[in-house]
Motif scaffolding. Structure first.
Motif, PDB file in Angstrom:
ATOM      1  N   GLY A  50       0.828  -1.189   0.000  1.00  0.00           N
ATOM      2  CA  GLY A  50       0.000   0.000   0.000  1.00  0.00           C
ATOM      3  C   GLY A  50       0.870   1.249   0.000  1.00  0.00           C
ATOM      4  O   GLY A  50       2.065   1.212   0.265  1.00  0.00           O
ATOM      5  N   VAL A  51       0.256   2.364  -0.307  1.00  0.00           N
ATOM      6  CA  VAL A  51       0.985   3.623  -0.355  1.00  0.00           C
ATOM      7  C   VAL A  51       1.539   3.961   1.032  1.00  0.00           C
ATOM      8  O   VAL A  51       0.830   3.890   2.030  1.00  0.00           O
ATOM      9  CB  VAL A  51       0.073   4.753  -0.860  1.00  0.00           C
ATOM     10  CG1 VAL A  51       0.782   6.096  -0.789  1.00  0.00           C
ATOM     11  CG2 VAL A  51      -0.372   4.467  -2.289  1.00  0.00           C
ATOM     12  N   VAL A  52       2.807   4.287   1.069  1.00  0.00           N
ATOM     13  CA  VAL A  52       3.439   4.667   2.334  1.00  0.00           C
ATOM     14  C   VAL A  52       3.159   6.140   2.589  1.00  0.00           C
ATOM     15  O   VAL A  52       3.680   7.012   1.895  1.00  0.00           O
ATOM     16  CB  VAL A  52       4.962   4.415   2.303  1.00  0.00           C
ATOM     17  CG1 VAL A  52       5.607   4.877   3.609  1.00  0.00           C
ATOM     18  CG2 VAL A  52       5.252   2.942   2.049  1.00  0.00           C
ATOM     19  N   LYS A  53       2.325   6.415   3.565  1.00  0.00           N
ATOM     20  CA  LYS A  53       1.985   7.800   3.898  1.00  0.00           C
ATOM     21  C   LYS A  53       2.714   8.289   5.148  1.00  0.00           C
ATOM     22  O   LYS A  53       2.934   9.489   5.301  1.00  0.00           O
ATOM     23  CB  LYS A  53       0.474   7.924   4.114  1.00  0.00           C
ATOM     24  CG  LYS A  53      -0.370   7.573   2.892  1.00  0.00           C
ATOM     25  CD  LYS A  53      -1.851   7.703   3.206  1.00  0.00           C
ATOM     26  CE  LYS A  53      -2.697   7.350   1.981  1.00  0.00           C
ATOM     27  NZ  LYS A  53      -4.156   7.434   2.292  1.00  0.00           N
ATOM     28  N   THR A  54       3.058   7.361   6.021  1.00  0.00           N
ATOM     29  CA  THR A  54       3.602   7.734   7.320  1.00  0.00           C
ATOM     30  C   THR A  54       4.869   6.948   7.613  1.00  0.00           C
ATOM     31  O   THR A  54       4.953   5.763   7.301  1.00  0.00           O
ATOM     32  CB  THR A  54       2.571   7.468   8.433  1.00  0.00           C
ATOM     33  OG1 THR A  54       1.351   8.125   8.112  1.00  0.00           O
ATOM     34  CG2 THR A  54       3.073   7.977   9.775  1.00  0.00           C
ATOM     35  N   THR A  68      -0.192   2.764  13.918  1.00  0.00           N
ATOM     36  CA  THR A  68      -0.076   3.810  12.897  1.00  0.00           C
ATOM     37  C   THR A  68      -0.276   3.196  11.523  1.00  0.00           C
ATOM     38  O   THR A  68       0.590   2.472  11.027  1.00  0.00           O
ATOM     39  CB  THR A  68       1.307   4.487  12.976  1.00  0.00           C
ATOM     40  OG1 THR A  68       1.524   4.975  14.308  1.00  0.00           O
ATOM     41  CG2 THR A  68       1.395   5.642  11.987  1.00  0.00           C
ATOM     42  N   PRO A  69      -1.405   3.443  10.868  1.00  0.00           N
ATOM     43  CA  PRO A  69      -1.676   2.807   9.567  1.00  0.00           C
ATOM     44  C   PRO A  69      -0.815   3.386   8.452  1.00  0.00           C
ATOM     45  O   PRO A  69      -0.278   4.489   8.555  1.00  0.00           O
ATOM     46  CB  PRO A  69      -3.160   3.118   9.344  1.00  0.00           C
ATOM     47  CG  PRO A  69      -3.396   4.388  10.105  1.00  0.00           C
ATOM     48  CD  PRO A  69      -2.502   4.312  11.315  1.00  0.00           C
ATOM     49  N   ASP A  70      -0.693   2.594   7.376  1.00  0.00           N
ATOM     50  CA  ASP A  70       0.025   3.022   6.161  1.00  0.00           C
ATOM     51  C   ASP A  70       1.430   3.533   6.483  1.00  0.00           C
ATOM     52  O   ASP A  70       1.885   4.541   5.955  1.00  0.00           O
ATOM     53  CB  ASP A  70      -0.751   4.133   5.438  1.00  0.00           C
ATOM     54  CG  ASP A  70      -2.163   3.718   5.080  1.00  0.00           C
ATOM     55  OD1 ASP A  70      -2.336   2.578   4.613  1.00  0.00           O
ATOM     56  OD2 ASP A  70      -3.098   4.522   5.277  1.00  0.00           O
ATOM     57  N   GLN A 127       6.491  -0.290  24.043  1.00  0.00           N
ATOM     58  CA  GLN A 127       5.827   0.971  23.736  1.00  0.00           C
ATOM     59  C   GLN A 127       6.202   1.465  22.334  1.00  0.00           C
ATOM     60  O   GLN A 127       5.356   1.993  21.609  1.00  0.00           O
ATOM     61  CB  GLN A 127       6.200   2.025  24.783  1.00  0.00           C
ATOM     62  CG  GLN A 127       5.551   1.808  26.134  1.00  0.00           C
ATOM     63  CD  GLN A 127       6.083   2.761  27.192  1.00  0.00           C
ATOM     64  OE1 GLN A 127       7.281   3.067  27.236  1.00  0.00           O
ATOM     65  NE2 GLN A 127       5.195   3.250  28.044  1.00  0.00           N
ATOM     66  N   ARG A 128       7.452   1.284  21.958  1.00  0.00           N
ATOM     67  CA  ARG A 128       7.892   1.707  20.628  1.00  0.00           C
ATOM     68  C   ARG A 128       7.159   0.922  19.539  1.00  0.00           C
ATOM     69  O   ARG A 128       6.696   1.487  18.544  1.00  0.00           O
ATOM     70  CB  ARG A 128       9.400   1.513  20.503  1.00  0.00           C
ATOM     71  CG  ARG A 128      10.214   2.371  21.475  1.00  0.00           C
ATOM     72  CD  ARG A 128      11.680   1.950  21.499  1.00  0.00           C
ATOM     73  NE  ARG A 128      12.419   2.589  22.571  1.00  0.00           N
ATOM     74  CZ  ARG A 128      13.029   3.763  22.491  1.00  0.00           C
ATOM     75  NH1 ARG A 128      12.990   4.429  21.342  1.00  0.00           N
ATOM     76  NH2 ARG A 128      13.677   4.276  23.518  1.00  0.00           N
ATOM     77  N   VAL A 129       7.070  -0.394  19.736  1.00  0.00           N
ATOM     78  CA  VAL A 129       6.374  -1.237  18.761  1.00  0.00           C
ATOM     79  C   VAL A 129       4.893  -0.888  18.695  1.00  0.00           C
ATOM     80  O   VAL A 129       4.300  -0.839  17.611  1.00  0.00           O
ATOM     81  CB  VAL A 129       6.566  -2.718  19.116  1.00  0.00           C
ATOM     82  CG1 VAL A 129       5.680  -3.606  18.247  1.00  0.00           C
ATOM     83  CG2 VAL A 129       8.028  -3.124  18.951  1.00  0.00           C
ATOM     84  N   ALA A 130       4.292  -0.609  19.858  1.00  0.00           N
ATOM     85  CA  ALA A 130       2.861  -0.292  19.897  1.00  0.00           C
ATOM     86  C   ALA A 130       2.554   0.968  19.099  1.00  0.00           C
ATOM     87  O   ALA A 130       1.519   1.060  18.423  1.00  0.00           O
ATOM     88  CB  ALA A 130       2.405  -0.126  21.348  1.00  0.00           C
TER      89      ALA A 130
END
Length: 360
Positions: free
Chosen positions: A126-130, A195-197, A187-190
Motif C-alpha cells: 500500500g501507499v506509504v503515507k507515514t 499507525t496505519p500506512d 511501547q515503541r512497537v505499539a
C-alpha cells in the motif's frame, strides 16, 4: 467510448494476472530440483542464474560472480556473505557444495535474493503515507557511551533530521520520542502497530572494540530461521512476520545509500530477532549508523554534518522504497531543480537526490 473502456479494463485485468504469475520466483521455478540438507531446502545456483538470465561476470575478488547489465551478484561456497553490486547481505544459511554444484537455501531465495533483485515484484504494502522514526534509548538508558558520543543523543539528533527532511517532502512522520525520554521496547512497537500506512525505522549507533567501525542494517529473520542476534530460542520468536520481502527492500534502500553517501565500511544487511522487530506489524528495519566506541567514527557520529549525512541517506532510502514497493507515496516536493543525467534519468541537484528505486 464504452467499448474502448471495456477493452482497456480487460487488458488491465490480463496484465494484472500476468504480473501475479510472474511475481513469484517460484511461479517460474517449478522445474527446479529441490535438495534437502540438514532439514533445510536448497536450490541449485545454476537454476538461479538461468532464471535471472545471469552470465559469469567479474565481481569481488575470490568470489563467484554472475550478473546481467549493471547487476552483479557475488558469493563464496560455505559462506553466508552475499553481495549485490558490492553491497553486503548476510544469508540465513551458507551457500553449500553438493554433488559438484553450489546450492542456496530456498528461504534465502524467496525472502532475500528475489526481493532484492526484483523489488517491484514484492507484495504491494500500500501507499506509504507515514514513517515512524524510533530514536533508540533515551533518558536513563543512554545506550552506547564513549568519550566522543552518547548513543541516545546521536540517535535523537539523526531522527529529528530525518523527520524534518521527510516532512518537507510530504510524508507524515511519527516520532516514538522527540526528546530525552525513556520508552520500553513494547511501547515503541505499539506506536508503530497503531499507525496505519506506515513503515518503521529504528535508529541506533553501535559499540564494540575500539577498532570496530561501519554501518549495518537489521531486518527480522524470516520464519523458522535462527539468528546470532536472537534474544531467545522460543518457537514463538521464530515466527517471522508477513513483511519479510518489504523488510529487506526497505533495508536495501536505506543501507545502500548510507554506504554510498558516507563511504563507511559495509557491515552488511543482517537478520536479527530484536524485540522492536519481532512483534511489529509494519515493514521495519533497525539502522546502526556507526560505532561511538571508535575514536574517529565516534567524533564523526557526534558532528552535525555527519548526522545530516546519515539522515539524508535514510530519507533517500525511504523515498526510494515508497516509490518502488509501497506505491507512489506522497507527492515529493524537492526544493531544488532537476536536470537530465547523461543516462537520461531524472536527478536532483544539491544534497537532495531522491529519484530512483531500490534496485541497486
Amino acid at each position: 467510448m464504452w467499448g474502448m473502456s471495456n477493452i482497456a479494463r480487460q487488458l488491465i485485468i490480463l496484465l494484472g494476472l500476468f504480473m501475479l504469475l510472474a511475481g513469484s520466483v517460484y511461479a517460474q521455478s517449478g522445474k527446479w530440483e529441490i535438495y534437502t540438507i540438514d532439514n533445510v531446502k536448497y536450490v541449485s545456483l545454476n537454476d538461479v542464474w538461468k532464471f535471472y538470465r545471469f552470465s559469469p561476470k567479474v565481481g569481488r575478488p575470490g568470489c563467484i560472480s554472475y550478473g546481467a547489465a549493471n547487476r552483479v551478484v557475488s558469493l563464496k561456497a560455505e559462506k553466508q556473505d552475499f553481495y549485490v553490486n558490492n553491497y553486503r547481505y548476510i544469508l540465513s544459511y551458507p551457500v553449500r557444495r553438493h554433488g559438484g554444484q553450489l546450492l542456496i537455501s530456498a528461504i534465502d531465495m524467496k525472502k532475500l535474493v528475489d526481493p532484492v533483485l526484483r523489488p517491484r515484484y514484492s507484495k504491494k504494502s500500500g501507499v506509504v503515507k507515514t514513517v515512524v522514526i524510533d530514536p533508540g534509548h533515551g533518558a536513563h538508558d543512554a545506550g552506547a557511551v564513549s568519550p566522543w558520543a552518547r548513543e541516545k543523543d546521536c540517535n535523537l539528533a539523526v531522527g529529528l533530521k530525518v523527520k524534518d527532511k521527510l516532512e518537507k517532502l510530504g510524508f507524515r512522520v511519527v516520532m516514538t520520542r522527540s526528546k530525552d525520554v525513556f520508552l520500553t521496547l513494547g511501547q515503541r512497537v505499539a506506536i508503530a502497530n497503531r499507525t496505519p500506512d506506515s513503515i518503521f525505522v529504528s535508529i541506533h549507533h553501535n559499540s564494540g572494540r575500539r577498532a570496530a567501525s561501519g554501518i549495518e542494517t537489521f531486518t527480522l529473520a524470516p520464519h523458522g530461521t535462527t539468528s546470532p542476534f536472537a534474544r531467545t530460542r522460543r518457537t514463538a520468536d521464530l515466527a517471522g512476520n508477513d513483511q519479510d520481502s518489504e523488510n529487506i527492500a526497505l533495508a536495501t534502500a536505506i543501507h545502500s545509500r548510507a554506504i554510498k553517501n558516507t563511504g563507511a565500511i559495509d557491515r552488511g544487511i543482517q537478520r536479527a530477532r530484536f524485540s522492536v522487530l519481532c512483534t511489529i506489524e509494519r515493514p521495519a528495519v533497525l539502522f546502526e549508523g556507526g560505532f561511538v566506541s571508535n575514536p574517529e567514527e565516534g567524533r564523526l557520529i557526534s558532528s552535525n554534518a555527519y548526522q545530516n549525512k546519515l539522515a539524508e541517506s535514510i530519507c533517500q532510502g525511504i523515498v526510494s522504497y515508497a516509490q518502488t514497493v509501497g506505491g507512489r507515496g506522497p507527492v515529493l516536493k524537492p526544493r531544488t531543480t532537476r536536470s537530465k543525467s547523461k543516462s537520461g534519468g531524472a536527478h536532483i541537484h544539491g544534497s537532495n537526490t531522491y529519484r530512483g528505486t531500490t534496485r541497486l
